[in-house]
Design an enzyme around this catalytic site. Structure first.
Site, PDB file in Angstrom:
ATOM      1  N   HIS A 179     -51.349 -57.641 -90.874  1.00 14.55           N
ATOM      2  CA  HIS A 179     -50.917 -57.137 -89.573  1.00 14.55           C
ATOM      3  C   HIS A 179     -49.398 -57.245 -89.520  1.00 14.55           C
ATOM      4  O   HIS A 179     -48.843 -58.341 -89.604  1.00 14.55           O
ATOM      5  CB  HIS A 179     -51.545 -57.928 -88.427  1.00 14.55           C
ATOM      6  N   CYS A 180     -48.744 -56.103 -89.380  1.00 16.20           N
ATOM      7  CA  CYS A 180     -47.280 -56.079 -89.417  1.00 16.20           C
ATOM      8  C   CYS A 180     -46.726 -56.118 -87.996  1.00 16.20           C
ATOM      9  O   CYS A 180     -46.940 -55.181 -87.215  1.00 16.20           O
ATOM     10  CB  CYS A 180     -46.790 -54.817 -90.134  1.00 16.20           C
ATOM     11  N   PRO A 181     -46.009 -57.166 -87.616  1.00 14.99           N
ATOM     12  CA  PRO A 181     -45.450 -57.224 -86.263  1.00 14.99           C
ATOM     13  C   PRO A 181     -44.318 -56.242 -86.039  1.00 14.99           C
ATOM     14  O   PRO A 181     -44.024 -55.890 -84.897  1.00 14.99           O
ATOM     15  CB  PRO A 181     -44.963 -58.678 -86.155  1.00 14.99           C
ATOM     16  N   GLY A 184     -46.194 -53.187 -85.161  1.00 12.06           N
ATOM     17  CA  GLY A 184     -47.158 -53.425 -84.101  1.00 12.06           C
ATOM     18  C   GLY A 184     -48.527 -52.858 -84.402  1.00 12.06           C
ATOM     19  O   GLY A 184     -49.198 -52.331 -83.502  1.00 12.06           O
ATOM     20  N   GLN A 185     -48.982 -52.973 -85.649  1.00 12.35           N
ATOM     21  CA  GLN A 185     -50.266 -52.397 -86.026  1.00 12.35           C
ATOM     22  C   GLN A 185     -50.782 -53.070 -87.290  1.00 12.35           C
ATOM     23  O   GLN A 185     -49.995 -53.603 -88.089  1.00 12.35           O
ATOM     24  CB  GLN A 185     -50.110 -50.882 -86.277  1.00 12.35           C
TER      25      GLN A 185
END
Length: 441
Positions: A179-181, A184-185
């Site tokens: 999950h890549c901050p 945001g996805q």
């Protein structure tokens, strides 16, 4: 931007039924009536866009504008055009990564039926058909290698190979990478190629701005016949951009190299940190060339979710109807802990010492246990354990009132331990029939 609620009443006809994105049980946020799906941390996307646009604007105003007349045959204008086009391309890849379904596996409305051999094994152990327990894992073959797939209590399904449950988005995602901050996805099966193209294009954009800032400094030095340091002082914007791009290229450049290695060996970030394929064979590795072809030259699978579709009336009735089957979650009665994360399992029946009690946040512990009972797997029959559940809750409230007056003396700690020992009978009857629903599966 619309945040879907966990439940919403629907009308009697199909036209009055809510849409899928309106009753979505994940933590996602939707835009344009379900046409775009983002993670719950979508606000970080605006920070990422700012970190890309701000230096590009500074470059266009203070560097590229002065270089337009420094090249023959009007080639200087191409410096401005290339950076603008490349920035638009980079932001497009960012939105393709962030605003699409990453490969979410739809949830089941009820647990799967146990297979025949599972039923025979459980009934042979003296369990009635209303107390059948689903196996925690199942074996599937991938390129001739046995791979274990795990049961997800939240989604009530056996996850496909390479699928994992994201604790942030609260969804099972196919070929889950991470999950890549920054976008945001979740990064999964349907947006991984766009994620890598975004990271790699951002690296090239940093190198482009970094290089032409030095070109501008050198042209100032040659025009004024001065030293390179005096030329730097003439254009402080170039110096700021050089430092900024130098720092950024270590992050996005290093990420590009790391994911290049992952693609060449057909691994995901989750698998690389969790399973360590350097110690055993990777069943998904089909050769360097075929690995890259699989990522970039295959069609993007269609989404398994139609977020704008109407929720069927039958599905709404199933979601609102209490479960009537008695199939137990595979995690019921298991020690509390995450085996994948390497946490030491702790049994609910394990006695706790006075030192452990002294370190506990009592209210948080009780709330956690109460939440686990409340959110137990929905495949547990409500008719199966009504008495034990009521006794467990009564024991919990009695201990809550007594723990609220704890002191630092040894006598009070001994009395607390006695109360816990007396309450273990109630908790044991409940904990043997529920499963843990950890956020990080």
């Amino acid at each position: 931007m619309y945040v879907p609620q966990s439940s919403r009443g629907g009308g009697g006809s199909a036209g009055e039924q809510p849409r899928v994105y309106q009753v979505w049980r994940g933590s996602n946020e939707f835009l344009l009536q379900g046409r775009f799906i983002f993670g719950p941390d979508v606000r970080s996307l605006f920070l990422t866009i700012f970190l890309i646009l701000a230096p590009v604007l500074v470059f266009c105003i203070f560097v590229a504008r002065h270089l337009m007349n420094d090249f023959p045959d009007h080639w200087g204008i191409s410096v401005m055009v290339v950076v603008v086009v490349f920035t638009v391309y980079d932001l497009t890849l960012l939105l393709l990564t962030s605003g699409r379904d990453p490969g979410i596996v739809p949830r089941n409305t009820h647990p799967p039926e146990p297979e025949a051999h599972d039923v025979n094994n459980d009934t042979g152990n003296g369990q009635t058909p209303q107390q059948l327990r689903l196996p925690r894992t199942k074996d599937v073959y991938v390129n001739g290698v046995v791979v274990k797939v795990k049961y997800c209590d939240t989604c009530m399904l056996y996850r496909p190979p390479r699928c994992s449950h994201c604790s942030i988005c609260n969804n099972c995602v196919e070929r889950f990478d991470h999950h890549c901050p920054w976008v945001g996805q979740c990064i999964g099966l349907r947006n991984y190629r766009f994620f890598y193209m975004f990271v790699f294009s951002t690296t090239l954009l940093c190198l482009y701005v970094f290089g032409f800032c030095w070109v501008y400094i050198i042209k100032i030095r040659d025009a004024e016949d001065s030293s390179i340091w005096r030329a730097m002082l003439k254009t402080p914007a170039s110096m700021v951009l050089i430092i900024y791009c130098f720092i950024c290229v270590w992050f996005v450049g290093g990420l590009s190299v790391f994911h290049f290695y992952l693609m060449s060996t057909n691994q995901t970030t989750y698998e690389n940190f969790r399973y360590r394929y350097d110690r055993r064979a990777n069943p998904y590795n089909v050769g360097v060339v075929n690995n890259f072809l699989e990522i970039f030259c295959t069609a993007v699978p269609a989404s398994k979710n139609n977020f704008r579709a109407r929720v069927p009336v039958e599905q709404s009735l199933q979601q609102s109807r209490p479960p009537t089957r008695g199939f137990m979650s595979p995690n019921m009665g298991k020690p509390v802990g995450d085996l994948e994360l390497g946490r030491k399992p702790v049994s609910w029946d394990e006695p706790r010492s006075g030192a452990d009690i002294r370190d506990l946040e009592v209210g948080g512990m009780l709330d956690e246990k109460e939440g686990r009972i409340t959110h137990a797997s929905p495949d547990l029959s409500r008719e199966a354990l009504p008495v034990e559940l009521m006794e467990g809750r009564a024991g919990m409230h009695s201990r809550r009132s007594s723990w609220g007056h704890r002191s630092g003396t040894s006598e009070s700690m001994d009395s607390i331990a006695v109360q816990m020992g007396g309450g273990e009978t109630n908790w044991g009857s409940v904990s043997s029939g529920h499963g843990t629903t950890s956020g990080a599966h």
